[in-house]
Design an enzyme around this catalytic site. Structure first.
Site, PDB file in Angstrom:
ATOM      1  N   ASP A  29       0.853  -1.194   0.000  1.00 55.20           N
ATOM      2  CA  ASP A  29       0.000   0.000   0.000  1.00 55.20           C
ATOM      3  C   ASP A  29       0.888   1.243   0.000  1.00 55.20           C
ATOM      4  O   ASP A  29       1.497   1.582   1.014  1.00 55.20           O
ATOM      5  CB  ASP A  29      -0.907  -0.032   1.230  1.00 55.20           C
ATOM      6  CG  ASP A  29      -1.807   1.192   1.358  1.00 55.20           C
ATOM      7  OD1 ASP A  29      -1.825   2.020   0.427  1.00 55.20           O
ATOM      8  OD2 ASP A  29      -2.488   1.305   2.390  1.00 55.20           O
ATOM      9  N   ASN A  31      -0.080   4.508  -0.766  1.00 54.70           N
ATOM     10  CA  ASN A  31      -0.690   5.797  -0.403  1.00 54.70           C
ATOM     11  C   ASN A  31      -1.487   5.737   0.902  1.00 54.70           C
ATOM     12  O   ASN A  31      -2.163   6.702   1.272  1.00 54.70           O
ATOM     13  CB  ASN A  31      -1.586   6.305  -1.540  1.00 54.70           C
ATOM     14  CG  ASN A  31      -2.754   5.373  -1.830  1.00 54.70           C
ATOM     15  OD1 ASN A  31      -2.944   4.360  -1.153  1.00 54.70           O
ATOM     16  ND2 ASN A  31      -3.539   5.707  -2.847  1.00 54.70           N
ATOM     17  N   ASP A  33      -4.150   3.934   1.896  1.00 55.45           N
ATOM     18  CA  ASP A  33      -5.621   3.867   1.891  1.00 55.45           C
ATOM     19  C   ASP A  33      -6.149   2.476   2.196  1.00 55.45           C
ATOM     20  O   ASP A  33      -7.352   2.229   2.116  1.00 55.45           O
ATOM     21  CB  ASP A  33      -6.162   4.352   0.546  1.00 55.45           C
ATOM     22  CG  ASP A  33      -5.812   3.432  -0.621  1.00 55.45           C
ATOM     23  OD1 ASP A  33      -5.005   2.490  -0.418  1.00 55.45           O
ATOM     24  OD2 ASP A  33      -6.317   3.654  -1.737  1.00 55.45           O
ATOM     25  N   ASP A  37      -1.170  -0.877  -4.317  1.00 55.26           N
ATOM     26  CA  ASP A  37      -1.186  -0.039  -5.515  1.00 55.26           C
ATOM     27  C   ASP A  37       0.181  -0.053  -6.193  1.00 55.26           C
ATOM     28  O   ASP A  37       1.132  -0.682  -5.712  1.00 55.26           O
ATOM     29  CB  ASP A  37      -1.604   1.388  -5.162  1.00 55.26           C
ATOM     30  CG  ASP A  37      -0.851   1.937  -3.955  1.00 55.26           C
ATOM     31  OD1 ASP A  37       0.380   1.752  -3.884  1.00 55.26           O
ATOM     32  OD2 ASP A  37      -1.493   2.541  -3.076  1.00 55.26           O
ATOM     33  N   ASP A 106      -1.466  -9.774 -16.705  1.00 52.75           N
ATOM     34  CA  ASP A 106      -2.600 -10.688 -16.830  1.00 52.75           C
ATOM     35  C   ASP A 106      -3.492 -10.176 -17.958  1.00 52.75           C
ATOM     36  O   ASP A 106      -3.885  -9.001 -17.959  1.00 52.75           O
ATOM     37  CB  ASP A 106      -3.397 -10.720 -15.523  1.00 52.75           C
ATOM     38  CG  ASP A 106      -3.572 -12.131 -14.993  1.00 52.75           C
ATOM     39  OD1 ASP A 106      -3.766 -13.036 -15.821  1.00 52.75           O
ATOM     40  OD2 ASP A 106      -3.516 -12.322 -13.773  1.00 52.75           O
ATOM     41  N   ASP A 206      -5.375 -15.395 -19.181  1.00 55.10           N
ATOM     42  CA  ASP A 206      -6.347 -15.967 -18.252  1.00 55.10           C
ATOM     43  C   ASP A 206      -7.433 -16.731 -19.001  1.00 55.10           C
ATOM     44  O   ASP A 206      -7.822 -16.356 -20.109  1.00 55.10           O
ATOM     45  CB  ASP A 206      -6.978 -14.818 -17.445  1.00 55.10           C
ATOM     46  CG  ASP A 206      -8.022 -15.300 -16.464  1.00 55.10           C
ATOM     47  OD1 ASP A 206      -7.633 -15.958 -15.481  1.00 55.10           O
ATOM     48  OD2 ASP A 206      -9.220 -15.029 -16.690  1.00 55.10           O
ATOM     49  N   GLU A 282      -2.950 -19.938 -18.968  1.00 49.61           N
ATOM     50  CA  GLU A 282      -3.492 -20.537 -17.749  1.00 49.61           C
ATOM     51  C   GLU A 282      -4.042 -21.924 -18.081  1.00 49.61           C
ATOM     52  O   GLU A 282      -5.246 -22.160 -18.134  1.00 49.61           O
ATOM     53  CB  GLU A 282      -4.604 -19.665 -17.142  1.00 49.61           C
ATOM     54  CG  GLU A 282      -5.052 -20.169 -15.776  1.00 49.61           C
ATOM     55  CD  GLU A 282      -6.394 -19.623 -15.324  1.00 49.61           C
ATOM     56  OE1 GLU A 282      -6.774 -19.881 -14.173  1.00 49.61           O
ATOM     57  OE2 GLU A 282      -7.084 -18.956 -16.131  1.00 49.61           O
ATOM     58  N   HIS A 338      -3.225 -17.216  -7.060  1.00 51.26           N
ATOM     59  CA  HIS A 338      -4.324 -16.455  -6.470  1.00 51.26           C
ATOM     60  C   HIS A 338      -5.632 -17.227  -6.386  1.00 51.26           C
ATOM     61  O   HIS A 338      -6.607 -16.718  -5.823  1.00 51.26           O
ATOM     62  CB  HIS A 338      -4.551 -15.184  -7.293  1.00 51.26           C
ATOM     63  CG  HIS A 338      -4.904 -15.476  -8.719  1.00 51.26           C
ATOM     64  ND1 HIS A 338      -4.007 -16.014  -9.612  1.00 51.26           N
ATOM     65  CD2 HIS A 338      -6.062 -15.328  -9.406  1.00 51.26           C
ATOM     66  CE1 HIS A 338      -4.590 -16.176 -10.789  1.00 51.26           C
ATOM     67  NE2 HIS A 338      -5.839 -15.780 -10.686  1.00 51.26           N
ATOM     68  N   ASP A 339      -5.675 -18.439  -6.935  1.00 52.06           N
ATOM     69  CA  ASP A 339      -6.909 -19.219  -6.960  1.00 52.06           C
ATOM     70  C   ASP A 339      -6.893 -20.439  -6.043  1.00 52.06           C
ATOM     71  O   ASP A 339      -7.924 -21.102  -5.890  1.00 52.06           O
ATOM     72  CB  ASP A 339      -7.207 -19.700  -8.388  1.00 52.06           C
ATOM     73  CG  ASP A 339      -7.765 -18.600  -9.281  1.00 52.06           C
ATOM     74  OD1 ASP A 339      -8.403 -17.675  -8.743  1.00 52.06           O
ATOM     75  OD2 ASP A 339      -7.552 -18.674 -10.503  1.00 52.06           O
TER      76      ASP A 339
END
Length: 560
Positions: A29, A31, A33, A37, A106, A206, A282, A338-339
């Site tokens: 992160d 910034n 929030d 990013d 991706d 993907d 993928e 990520h899956d």
């Protein structure tokens, strides 16, 4: 470009690099929030360089309603505002290249978000010029056929305004593009050129297998319940293995013949650029590598990720997979993304001290092919179960929770089902320090997903950097050794046969030089002296206690 590289014996960058997958909302992160990013990534590039990373796979950074965690794209040629702007992306790309780190993006080609301007135009009327950019079928009183979404439920949703169904392999908010329309192909190829012209180094494509579907809309012939029943059977009691069951069930929705031609055209596109650009799909099917020079450059070794890392599994996997690769092609090795579940949860019972964490890193660095590391694996992150359905960001799991409630489960029972299903558990923010929010975001800021509180127990980057025995320093050491070894990067693989089911030995050979890679899976010492040539020296690790041909319990070693 590829042909010239082969003629002169030059290796493409992805064959010698370790590639690190960044899920942008969760990595850093910049910034404050509560959401990762591009500025945050830029600030951590030196960390990746020190780790030995040569390539970044950036998960979707495009504008998105985020109903499928960024894989529902609403503009292919912009940066999502939560990640920054185009200047931030260009800085990220430039600073990565300045450190010798390549960047692949991706590319979500199968579908768009239902908020994409293309779909908004397409659904506006039956005679809109973009109507045929998606797959529409008339409403004749029933669904067009029995096809199912891979997220469960019918693959067709009725648009009441135009009284026609549109097709979606994933969520109903992710309508499939009609790749048989030349205008769609041109628009998507233009989006590829947009990023390639900027200097990106390739794409991870993907959902590649579902880009085309059967034109005749042939029924699958199974209900979803029959599919679930079939896939739950032991393979001994069925003509199908679980993977074969999926392929059979989805045979009219995936892997259609036109895919080969499309990949050849995509390969021509990326090969037209002066520097070598990577296309990795993928999928694990080596047939989509074509002849080794005309389709994908690389596919993933998903069977290993699915099966595990025992000696027997690794041995069989390499014996089956490596001969399938045509000359010039390559394999990507990974054990998480990520899956799917994180390595520590999948193999290590959530224990940070389990030997499988180091064995996994060692295997990825020493097997033939490119190692892909999912962010946080290098510090031993685990799955983190969310205790409140309101914290879930994975819509498919929220939908499942609501369906289970409707079926009569209690909220607690439905939550357990959703916890097992959700991909949120492997996407939590990276803990950088033993400080509030794990150093990911400032104190008092609510992060987009909760941070696993185990950062307080030393499982964070700062604490592991100063612990010489940490998972992080193990990763750094073996990755940087691989980076220094042409044998490990490019060499051939041959297993040394042993009668011990808990001892794996294989030889990597390149230009008449060899390394012997050894893993003792057992809790006992094992003598290996008679299984390898005499006179070998310990090449890695420098701190090894290997003496007189005896390998300690759980030990890994490279000899040469």
């Amino acid at each position: 470009m590829q042909a010239l590289l082969l003629v002169y014996g030059i290796m493409e960058w992805w064959k010698e690099s370790v590639i690190y997958q960044i899920y942008p909302r969760s990595f850093a992160d910049g910034n404050g929030d509560g959401m990762g990013d591009l500025k945050g990534i830029i600030n951590r590039l030196d960390y990746l360089k020190d780790l030995g990373i040569g390539g970044i796979w950036l998960s979707p950074h495009y504008p998105s309603p985020f109903l499928d965690c960024g894989y529902d794209v609403s503009d292919y040629c912009k940066v999502g505002a939560e990640y920054g702007d185009m200047d931030d992306f260009k800085e990220f790309l430039e600073e990565s290249h300045n450190r010798g780190i390549k960047v692949i993006l991706d590319l979500v080609m199968n579908h768009t978000s239902d908020q994409h301007p293309w779909f908004l135009e397409s659904k506006s009327s039956k005679d809109n010029p973009k109507r045929d950019w998606y797959v529409w079928k008339p409403n004749n009183g029933n669904l067009p056929n029995d096809w199912q979404s891979c997220f469960k439920g019918p693959a067709w949703t009725l648009d009441e305004e135009t009284n026609e169904y549109y097709y979606h392999f994933f969520l109903k908010e992710q309508p499939d593009l009609n790749w048989r329309n030349p205008e769609v192909k041109k628009a998507m190829f233009d989006s590829m050129r947009f990023w390639l012209d900027m200097g990106v180094d390739g794409f991870r494509i993907d959902a590649i297998t579902s880009i085309f579907e059967d034109e005749n809309l042939t029924n699958q012939g199974w209900t979803h319940e029959e599919f679930e029943k079939e896939i739950s059977k032991n393979s001994k009691d069925s003509e199908f293995t679980p993977g074969d069951t999926w392929d059979h069930y989805m045979r009219y929705q995936t892997k259609q013949p036109e895919l080969h031609t499309l990949l050849q055209e995509m390969r021509d596109l990326v090969d037209s650029y002066p520097d070598d650009k990577l296309l990795v799909g993928e999928l694990s099917d080596t047939e989509y590598l074509g002849n080794g020079t005309d389709e994908l450059h690389m596919v993933f070794n998903f069977p290993l990720m699915a099966a595990g890392i025992t000696k027997e599994i690794v041995s069989q996997n390499q014996k089956e997979r490596l001969p399938l690769h045509p000359k010039g092609s390559w394999q990507g090795n990974t054990l998480s993304n990520h899956d799917v579940s994180r390595i520590r949860s999948k193999y290590g019972k959530d224990l940070i001290t389990d030997q499988s964490l180091k064995h996994s890193a060692f295997l990825m660095a020493t097997l033939k092919g490119t190692p892909f590391i999912y962010y946080g694996e290098e510090i031993g992150m685990k799955n983190f179960d969310l205790d409140n359905i309101e914290d879930f960001m994975d819509l498919k799991s929220v939908n499942l929770y609501n369906k289970e409630i409707q079926r009569g489960l209690t909220k607690d029972e439905a939550l357990k089902v959703a916890q097992l299903d959700t991909r949120d558990r492997c996407r939590t923010p990276m803990p950088w320090a033993n400080s509030p929010n794990g150093g990911f975001s400032p104190e008092g800021i609510k992060t987009w997903l909760p941070v696993d509180p185990e950062y307080k127990e030393g499982i964070n980057v700062a604490d592991e950097l100063v612990d010489k025995n940490s998972i992080l320093n193990f990763y750094k050491d073996i990755i940087n050794f691989r980076n220094s070894s042409d044998i490990l990067k490019f060499g051939d693989y041959k297993e040394i046969i042993t009668n011990n089911k808990e001892l794996l030995i294989f030889r990597r050979t390149y230009k008449d030089k060899s390394l012997y890679v050894v893993i003792n899976y057992s809790n006992n010492k094992i003598e290996i002296e008679k299984l390898i040539p005499q006179g070998l020296k310990t090449m890695w690790p420098k701190s090894s206690n290997y003496i007189d041909g005896i390998l300690n319990s759980g030990e890994v070693i490279i000899l040469g």
